[in-house]
Motif scaffolding. Structure first.
Motif, PDB file in Angstrom:
ATOM      1  N   GLN A  98       0.827  -1.204   0.000  1.00 36.79           N
ATOM      2  CA  GLN A  98       0.000   0.000   0.000  1.00 36.79           C
ATOM      3  C   GLN A  98       0.858   1.249   0.000  1.00 36.79           C
ATOM      4  O   GLN A  98       0.389   2.337   0.312  1.00 36.79           O
ATOM      5  CB  GLN A  98      -0.951  -0.007   1.210  1.00 36.79           C
ATOM      6  CG  GLN A  98      -1.933  -1.174   1.164  1.00 36.79           C
ATOM      7  CD  GLN A  98      -2.938  -1.126   2.293  1.00 36.79           C
ATOM      8  OE1 GLN A  98      -3.620  -0.130   2.473  1.00 36.79           O
ATOM      9  NE2 GLN A  98      -3.017  -2.200   3.059  1.00 36.79           N
ATOM     10  N   ASN A 111       2.116   1.028  -9.927  1.00 42.27           N
ATOM     11  CA  ASN A 111       1.698   1.349  -8.568  1.00 42.27           C
ATOM     12  C   ASN A 111       0.240   1.801  -8.567  1.00 42.27           C
ATOM     13  O   ASN A 111      -0.188   2.570  -9.419  1.00 42.27           O
ATOM     14  CB  ASN A 111       2.586   2.466  -8.016  1.00 42.27           C
ATOM     15  CG  ASN A 111       2.069   2.966  -6.689  1.00 42.27           C
ATOM     16  OD1 ASN A 111       2.095   2.255  -5.704  1.00 42.27           O
ATOM     17  ND2 ASN A 111       1.578   4.192  -6.669  1.00 42.27           N
ATOM     18  N   ASP A 160      -1.314   2.921  -5.575  1.00 41.00           N
ATOM     19  CA  ASP A 160      -1.561   3.605  -4.304  1.00 41.00           C
ATOM     20  C   ASP A 160      -1.390   5.107  -4.487  1.00 41.00           C
ATOM     21  O   ASP A 160      -0.515   5.548  -5.223  1.00 41.00           O
ATOM     22  CB  ASP A 160      -0.584   3.083  -3.244  1.00 41.00           C
ATOM     23  CG  ASP A 160      -0.694   1.579  -3.111  1.00 41.00           C
ATOM     24  OD1 ASP A 160      -1.767   1.108  -2.746  1.00 41.00           O
ATOM     25  OD2 ASP A 160       0.290   0.885  -3.440  1.00 41.00           O
TER      26      ASP A 160
HETATM   27 CA   LIG Z   1       2.492   0.571  -4.113  1.00 36.10          CA
END
Ligand SMILES: [Ca+2]
Ligand SMILES: [Ca+2]
Ligand SMILES: [Ca+2]
Length: 270
Positions: A107, A138, A140
């Motif tokens: 995360q 990614n 997040d």
């Molecule tokens: Ca990440």
């Protein structure tokens, strides 16, 4: 004797031809290993994914491809599980196999990353391209700055001089208010003559949404709010009729927002 010699000679020649012709044909007919660079979305949990290898044509023989992972900006154990001395097998007649990879989820807010699948050797196939790029996107985002004005401390510095040119106008937004010698506001939603400003824009422009901060910056703020039938407000500044130029060079330094439905724009119109 003469006839016998002749036949032997002919046989020998034919044997040679058969040998060389056959060997050349076999190499040319080996299938080519093909694949495409692949990308995956990172996720927050570990996941198994598959990448596809193909042969350009089916083979009468079993085709074996050696493979291993190579680190890039994505690192073994942190972002993916490393593989060494692995083999992918195409049974005779097959042209497709899948390799399973294990990607690590997290995360953390980070850049997109990549690593590689390397194919050092093949049995019964030709390798021309030997490295597949695996991208991990990614997923997040950093919400810590949402709704707050963040002045970036890095970025392009605008020079005040260029060789062969002289500065004839500038606005650094470093006064106490937006300089009306330079700028006028174009307010509203464009109606009735040009509703949505010709671009199906959803916002209502108002000078309430443009202001100067820290003696150095012009801020144009988009707000989700109702105004005169529009669901959003924003601001538009134009120099038309105040500062207009023909030829030369214009430098603009701006930090633009990113997000669904946003369309920040710096126009030069003539
Ligand atoms: Ca990440
Ligand atoms: Ca994630
Ligand atoms: Ca990651």
């Amino acid at each position: 004797m003469i006839q016998s010699f002749f036949l032997f000679s002919l046989s020998f020649l034919m044997l040679q031809l058969f040998c060389c012709s056959d060997a050349t044909t076999t190499i040319a007919e080996l299938p080519l290993l093909t694949f495409e660079d692949t990308l995956f979305i990172e996720s927050n949990v570990d996941q198994e994914v598959q990448v596809r290898l193909s042969l350009s044509a089916p083979s009468l023989e079993t085709v074996v491809i050696d493979y291993e992972t190579l680190a890039g900006t994505a690192l073994p154990d942190k972002d993916y599980i490393a593989l060494q001395n692995k083999r992918a097998t195409f049974e005779a007649g097959k042209t497709e196999v899948f390799i399973t990879l294990e990607l690590s989820g997290d995360q953390g807010v980070e850049s997109d990353e990549e690593f590689y699948l390397y194919f050092p050797f093949a049995d019964n196939a030709i390798i021309e391209e030997d490295t597949m790029k695996i991208s991990i996107l990614n997923d997040d985002v950093d919400n810590s700055t949402a709704g707050r004005l963040v002045i970036p401390e890095t970025g392009y510095e605008t020079p005040l001089t260029y060789e062969g040119m002289s500065l004839i106008w500038q606005d650094e937004f470093d006064q106490s208010a937006i300089n009306t010698d330079n700028w006028a506001f174009q307010n509203g939603d464009g109606c009735p003559s040009l509703c949505g400003w010709g671009n199906a824009e959803l916002q209502y422009y108002t000078e309430d949404n443009a202001y100067l901060v820290e003696n150095d910056y012009l801020v144009i703020e988009a707000i989700k709010e109702q105004r005169s039938g529009s669901g959003y407000t924003s601001a538009k500044l134009i120099s038309q009729g105040k500062q207009q130029f023909k030829y030369g060079r214009i430098d603009i330094r701006a930090n633009l927002p990113y997000g669904q439905g946003l369309w920040p724009a710096l126009w030069m119109l003539g």
